[in-house]
Design an enzyme around this catalytic site. Structure first.
Site, PDB file in Angstrom:
ATOM      1  CG  HIS A 140      64.824  36.932  53.550  1.00  0.00           C
ATOM      2  ND1 HIS A 140      65.581  36.372  54.548  1.00  0.00           N
ATOM      3  CD2 HIS A 140      65.121  38.244  53.563  1.00  0.00           C
ATOM      4  CE1 HIS A 140      66.313  37.315  55.134  1.00  0.00           C
ATOM      5  NE2 HIS A 140      66.046  38.468  54.532  1.00  0.00           N
ATOM      6  CG  LEU A 141      61.556  42.766  51.157  1.00  0.00           C
ATOM      7  CD1 LEU A 141      60.474  42.790  50.092  1.00  0.00           C
ATOM      8  CD2 LEU A 141      61.370  43.897  52.144  1.00  0.00           C
ATOM      9  CG  HIS A 142      64.991  39.200  47.310  1.00  0.00           C
ATOM     10  ND1 HIS A 142      64.079  38.244  47.758  1.00  0.00           N
ATOM     11  CD2 HIS A 142      65.118  38.995  45.978  1.00  0.00           C
ATOM     12  CE1 HIS A 142      63.689  37.505  46.738  1.00  0.00           C
ATOM     13  NE2 HIS A 142      64.301  37.943  45.643  1.00  0.00           N
ATOM     14  CD  GLN A 143      64.543  47.911  45.713  1.00  0.00           C
ATOM     15  OE1 GLN A 143      63.401  48.277  45.620  1.00  0.00           O
ATOM     16  NE2 GLN A 143      65.506  48.674  46.213  1.00  0.00           N
TER      17      GLN A 143
END
Length: 183
Positions: A140-143
């Site tokens: 799950h992409l996260h910045q």
């Protein structure tokens, strides 16, 4: 010094005071073991699970149409935020154009809110994609948006592998909500 094999062998080892004080953080073992730290553990992704909770329980600071902002449960510094799409995607390139626009917009808003709430001297922004790049949640992409201050790093994380945080997550969340810029 070796660890004794059996309790009766323990008397062979002499305990010597080393002069260090200990800051015990047993709650960190879940993170070290790679377990999900959430008190309500269940199947699924921790970022997807956050969206099913109330904002206060999930530490959500802001919800958008396609992305949301949440406090990092294991922050590097007070105010450490994560920008996440609602959609379960592993890579930045997997975002739609609309998601990319909101992802970027929420990042800018997060920086403005942190500046208003905490006056950091700088920021680290970053995404780790793939295990070799350091991604803790690969799927799950996260910045990360990490506020920084002069002298915010000291011996404790290096020597003690412990981070002292002067503000509770709930208090940080409330400060950021109050400082969040208008639309």
């Amino acid at each position: 010094m070796q660890t004794p094999e059996a309790p009766e062998e323990a008397s062979k080892f002499v305990r010597v005071k080393d002069g260090f004080q200990r800051l015990w953080t047993p709650h960190r073992m879940a993170y070290i073991r790679g377990e999900r730290p959430s008190p309500k553990q269940g199947p699924g992704c921790p970022f997807c699970d956050v969206t099913e909770r109330s904002d206060a329980e999930g530490l959500v600071v802001r919800r958008g149409e396609s992305c949301f902002v949440v406090l990092n449960l294991f922050p590097y510094n007070p105010g450490h935020l994560l920008i996440c799409p609602y959609r379960h995607v592993p890579r930045y390139l997997d975002l739609t154009d609309e998601e990319t626009l909101e992802f970027t917009s929420l990042t800018k808003q997060a920086i403005r809110a942190l500046e208003a709430a905490a006056a950091p001297m700088g920021f680290n922004l970053g995404m780790n994609q793939g295990a070799v790049a350091g991604a803790g949640v690969e799927a799950h992409l996260h910045q990360h948006v990490v506020p920084r201050w002069g002298g915010d790093m000291n011996f404790l994380p290096i020597i003690g592998q412990t981070k002292a945080l002067p503000v509770l997550l709930e208090d940080t969340r409330q400060q950021l909500i109050e400082a969040w810029p208008g639309e």
